[in-house]
Design a protein around this motif. Structure first.
Motif, PDB file in Angstrom:
ATOM      1  N   ALA A  91      -1.149   3.819   0.198  1.00 22.53           N
ATOM      2  CA  ALA A  91      -1.865   2.929  -0.713  1.00 22.53           C
ATOM      3  C   ALA A  91      -0.884   1.893  -1.240  1.00 22.53           C
ATOM      4  O   ALA A  91       0.203   2.242  -1.716  1.00 22.53           O
ATOM      5  N   THR A  92      -1.260   0.629  -1.140  1.00 18.26           N
ATOM      6  CA  THR A  92      -0.382  -0.452  -1.586  1.00 18.26           C
ATOM      7  C   THR A  92      -1.009  -1.185  -2.763  1.00 18.26           C
ATOM      8  O   THR A  92      -2.169  -1.588  -2.697  1.00 18.26           O
ATOM      9  N   GLU A  93      -0.247  -1.331  -3.831  1.00 21.19           N
ATOM     10  CA  GLU A  93      -0.660  -2.126  -4.994  1.00 21.19           C
ATOM     11  C   GLU A  93       0.261  -3.335  -5.037  1.00 21.19           C
ATOM     12  O   GLU A  93       1.475  -3.201  -5.253  1.00 21.19           O
ATOM     13  N   TRP A  94      -0.306  -4.511  -4.788  1.00 17.99           N
ATOM     14  CA  TRP A  94       0.498  -5.724  -4.701  1.00 17.99           C
ATOM     15  C   TRP A  94       0.159  -6.643  -5.871  1.00 17.99           C
ATOM     16  O   TRP A  94      -0.927  -7.194  -5.952  1.00 17.99           O
ATOM     17  N   PHE A  95       1.132  -6.797  -6.766  1.00 18.14           N
ATOM     18  CA  PHE A  95       0.981  -7.704  -7.897  1.00 18.14           C
ATOM     19  C   PHE A  95       1.529  -9.067  -7.473  1.00 18.14           C
ATOM     20  O   PHE A  95       2.704  -9.388  -7.697  1.00 18.14           O
ATOM     21  N   ASP A  96       0.682  -9.833  -6.840  1.00 22.98           N
ATOM     22  CA  ASP A  96       1.082 -11.160  -6.386  1.00 22.98           C
ATOM     23  C   ASP A  96       0.985 -12.128  -7.565  1.00 22.98           C
ATOM     24  O   ASP A  96       0.525 -11.777  -8.653  1.00 22.98           O
ATOM     25  N   TYR A  97       1.405 -13.355  -7.358  1.00 24.27           N
ATOM     26  CA  TYR A  97       1.256 -14.373  -8.391  1.00 24.27           C
ATOM     27  C   TYR A  97      -0.102 -15.046  -8.211  1.00 24.27           C
ATOM     28  O   TYR A  97      -0.358 -15.720  -7.219  1.00 24.27           O
ATOM     29  N   GLY A  98      -0.993 -14.834  -9.160  1.00 21.51           N
ATOM     30  CA  GLY A  98      -2.337 -15.411  -9.098  1.00 21.51           C
ATOM     31  C   GLY A  98      -3.404 -14.456  -8.616  1.00 21.51           C
ATOM     32  O   GLY A  98      -4.593 -14.758  -8.700  1.00 21.51           O
ATOM     33  N   GLN A  99      -2.991 -13.290  -8.108  1.00 19.77           N
ATOM     34  CA  GLN A  99      -3.959 -12.290  -7.674  1.00 19.77           C
ATOM     35  C   GLN A  99      -3.292 -10.910  -7.692  1.00 19.77           C
ATOM     36  O   GLN A  99      -2.068 -10.800  -7.606  1.00 19.77           O
ATOM     37  N   THR A 100      -4.110  -9.899  -7.838  1.00 19.84           N
ATOM     38  CA  THR A 100      -3.648  -8.525  -7.667  1.00 19.84           C
ATOM     39  C   THR A 100      -4.498  -7.907  -6.574  1.00 19.84           C
ATOM     40  O   THR A 100      -5.726  -8.017  -6.600  1.00 19.84           O
ATOM     41  N   MET A 101      -3.847  -7.268  -5.595  1.00 17.74           N
ATOM     42  CA  MET A 101      -4.575  -6.717  -4.464  1.00 17.74           C
ATOM     43  C   MET A 101      -4.075  -5.311  -4.146  1.00 17.74           C
ATOM     44  O   MET A 101      -2.872  -5.098  -3.986  1.00 17.74           O
ATOM     45  N   ALA A 102      -5.001  -4.382  -4.092  1.00 18.76           N
ATOM     46  CA  ALA A 102      -4.686  -3.027  -3.649  1.00 18.76           C
ATOM     47  C   ALA A 102      -5.369  -2.790  -2.310  1.00 18.76           C
ATOM     48  O   ALA A 102      -6.497  -3.227  -2.093  1.00 18.76           O
ATOM     49  N   MET A 103      -4.666  -2.097  -1.409  1.00 17.37           N
ATOM     50  CA  MET A 103      -5.238  -1.655  -0.152  1.00 17.37           C
ATOM     51  C   MET A 103      -5.203  -0.128  -0.141  1.00 17.37           C
ATOM     52  O   MET A 103      -4.119   0.472  -0.181  1.00 17.37           O
ATOM     53  N   LEU A 104      -6.374   0.468  -0.131  1.00 16.53           N
ATOM     54  CA  LEU A 104      -6.481   1.922  -0.156  1.00 16.53           C
ATOM     55  C   LEU A 104      -6.767   2.411   1.255  1.00 16.53           C
ATOM     56  O   LEU A 104      -7.741   1.978   1.880  1.00 16.53           O
ATOM     57  N   PRO A 105      -5.951   3.310   1.780  1.00 12.14           N
ATOM     58  CA  PRO A 105      -6.058   3.702   3.185  1.00 12.14           C
ATOM     59  C   PRO A 105      -7.220   4.654   3.453  1.00 12.14           C
ATOM     60  O   PRO A 105      -7.280   5.755   2.903  1.00 12.14           O
ATOM     61  N   LEU A 106      -8.112   4.236   4.320  1.00 15.28           N
ATOM     62  CA  LEU A 106      -9.183   5.098   4.798  1.00 15.28           C
ATOM     63  C   LEU A 106      -8.819   5.583   6.191  1.00 15.28           C
ATOM     64  O   LEU A 106      -7.775   5.227   6.740  1.00 15.28           O
ATOM     65  N   ASN A 107      -9.654   6.397   6.779  1.00 11.97           N
ATOM     66  CA  ASN A 107      -9.356   6.941   8.101  1.00 11.97           C
ATOM     67  C   ASN A 107      -9.484   5.865   9.187  1.00 11.97           C
ATOM     68  O   ASN A 107     -10.310   4.952   9.088  1.00 11.97           O
ATOM     69  N   GLY A 108      -8.683   6.014  10.244  1.00 12.46           N
ATOM     70  CA  GLY A 108      -8.729   5.055  11.328  1.00 12.46           C
ATOM     71  C   GLY A 108      -8.177   3.711  10.901  1.00 12.46           C
ATOM     72  O   GLY A 108      -7.354   3.608   9.993  1.00 12.46           O
ATOM     73  N   LEU A 109      -8.630   2.664  11.554  1.00 14.87           N
ATOM     74  CA  LEU A 109      -8.187   1.309  11.231  1.00 14.87           C
ATOM     75  C   LEU A 109      -9.107   0.702  10.176  1.00 14.87           C
ATOM     76  O   LEU A 109      -9.770  -0.313  10.394  1.00 14.87           O
ATOM     77  N   MET A 110      -9.114   1.355   9.011  1.00 15.40           N
ATOM     78  CA  MET A 110     -10.013   0.946   7.935  1.00 15.40           C
ATOM     79  C   MET A 110      -9.305   1.119   6.597  1.00 15.40           C
ATOM     80  O   MET A 110      -8.576   2.083   6.379  1.00 15.40           O
ATOM     81  N   SER A 111      -9.525   0.167   5.706  1.00  9.66           N
ATOM     82  CA  SER A 111      -8.997   0.255   4.348  1.00  9.66           C
ATOM     83  C   SER A 111     -10.034  -0.291   3.375  1.00  9.66           C
ATOM     84  O   SER A 111     -10.942  -1.035   3.758  1.00  9.66           O
TER      85      SER A 111
END
Length: 396
Positions: free
Chosen positions: A204-224
């Motif tokens: 799971a990636t929590e990215w505090f970018d400048y102007g946006q915050t984006m998390a990618m939560l890992p699901l099974n296979g090639l899916m998030s």
């Protein structure tokens, strides 16, 4: 209708926190009545709402204990093996894993609608639990003898204890005269599923970018599952974007870390605000779930706190009954309030400070943000403490 329904415990709100609490109290000898404004079909076949819940080990144990975990298809859950926090354009990451805990996972990601369906089935079949769906609460009153609910369909429910589990906007909490601390972050949060080219590694990636915050939560296979936070005007553009363009835009925003992307579900947008009730009890009443604590999603602890609170309250009620005492007595509810506050307040405050700091793109904030991540990676006790909070397992 003018029926009067007498029950030992009345729960307002048939969401997952309310349903889990009723299941935890089943078999205690008390009658529990759940009042939910949605029709029963909406509970039985809860619709996909975009949210993937990161269940801690403790939450999985609680769901297993009440019989809900077995009702969630194993293939629909996804392992959360590691968490990484990124800041701005830096490739440096603060990482958390389960090393030294004797387990292979920080937790598991489970679709919210499947949790709701499983808990509905458990509560529906639980001895002593009655569900009144399709009717709202029009009036609430409490005194030293008990609580009275006036329902929209004309019926009245009386109980020795009222439990409000009706969302972070909780009309029941307001009717009880309990104030609430609100932190409106002025942003909108979009959640949906995406297919992508590269494997996510169950990180799971929590990215505090400048102007946006984006998390990618890992699901099974090639899916998030993406959790994207933006100002309302920018979010409105994404909401209206055609599906093909939307996938391309999310891939671009995520700097193609997972390659090309395409939308794989409906999109859902929610306001971003955190709430914390001034107290978790009143005369003959207690607050539970989001009605008590509505967390910012960055730590993924909202529903976990709801389960923890339900377990604590049910346990204290059972203790009172075993001692031959009143299950809605003031000291029982005060103990619950203190226990829930101790377990939630520090993380609530820390989460809000983190969200505010990592959404500030000023130069001083950028320097502090970078320093905080690097410091965290070089302080093992801090890492162990944070990991223990994420997993809800001992920090040792």
């Amino acid at each position: 209708m003018s029926d009067v329904i007498r029950t030992d415990v009345a729960v307002v709100g048939g969401g997952p926190a309310g349903l889990a609490f009723a299941a935890l109290l089943s078999g205690s000898g008390l009658s529990v009545t759940i009042v939910e404004r949605q029709p029963e079909a909406a509970l039985e076949q809860a619709a996909f709402d975009g949210r993937e819940i990161a269940l801690t080990h403790l939450s999985q144990e609680i769901l297993d204990r009440v019989g809900a975990w077995a009702l969630i298809p194993a293939e629909e859950t996804s392992a959360l093996r590691q968490a990484a926090v990124l800041n701005g354009g830096s490739p440096y990451a603060l990482r958390f894993g389960p090393e030294g805990k004797g387990v292979a996972e920080l937790g598991r990601l489970v679709p919210n609608h499947l949790i709701r369906r499983a808990l509905y089935r458990v509560a529906k079949a639980a001895p002593g639990v009655t569900l009144l769906a399709g009717t709202g609460v029009m009036g609430v009153s409490t005194d030293i003898e008990g609580a009275t609910l006036r329902l929209a369909d004309g019926r009245t429910v009386t109980a020795r204890l009222l439990v409000a589990a009706d969302s972070r906007q909780s009309p029941t909490r307001e009717a009880l005269g309990i104030g609430v601390e609100v932190r409106d972050f002025g942003k909108r949060m979009l959640v949906c599923r995406l297919r992508h080219e590269k494997p996510n590694g169950h990180v799971a990636t929590e990215w505090f970018d400048y102007g946006q915050t984006m998390a990618m939560l890992p699901l099974n296979g090639l899916m998030s599952s993406v959790v994207l936070t933006l100002p309302p005007a920018e979010m409105a553009v994404l909401e209206a974007m055609p599906e093909a363009a939307f996938g391309e835009e999310i891939a671009r925003r995520y700097r193609h870390r997972l390659g090309a992307m395409e939308l794989a579900s409906t999109r859902h947008v929610y306001p971003l605000a955190a709430t914390y009730a001034e107290r978790f009890f009143a005369t003959r009443a207690a607050l539970l779930g989001d009605a008590a604590v509505g967390m910012h999603p960055v730590t993924a602890h909202g529903f976990n706190f709801g389960l923890r609170g339900g377990e604590a309250l049910a346990g204290m009620i059972r203790e009172a009954l075993a001692a031959g005492r009143d299950h809605g007595a003031p000291d029982v509810l005060r103990r619950y309030h203190l226990a829930l506050r101790r377990s939630t307040r520090p993380l609530f405050l820390a989460t809000n400070v983190t969200a505010l700091l990592y959404n500030d793109s000023s130069l001083p904030a950028r320097l502090v943000r970078n320093a905080a991540l690097r410091l965290g990676n070089h302080l093992p006790p801090v890492q162990r403490l944070v990991t223990a909070q994420l997993m809800e397992r001992p920090a040792a």
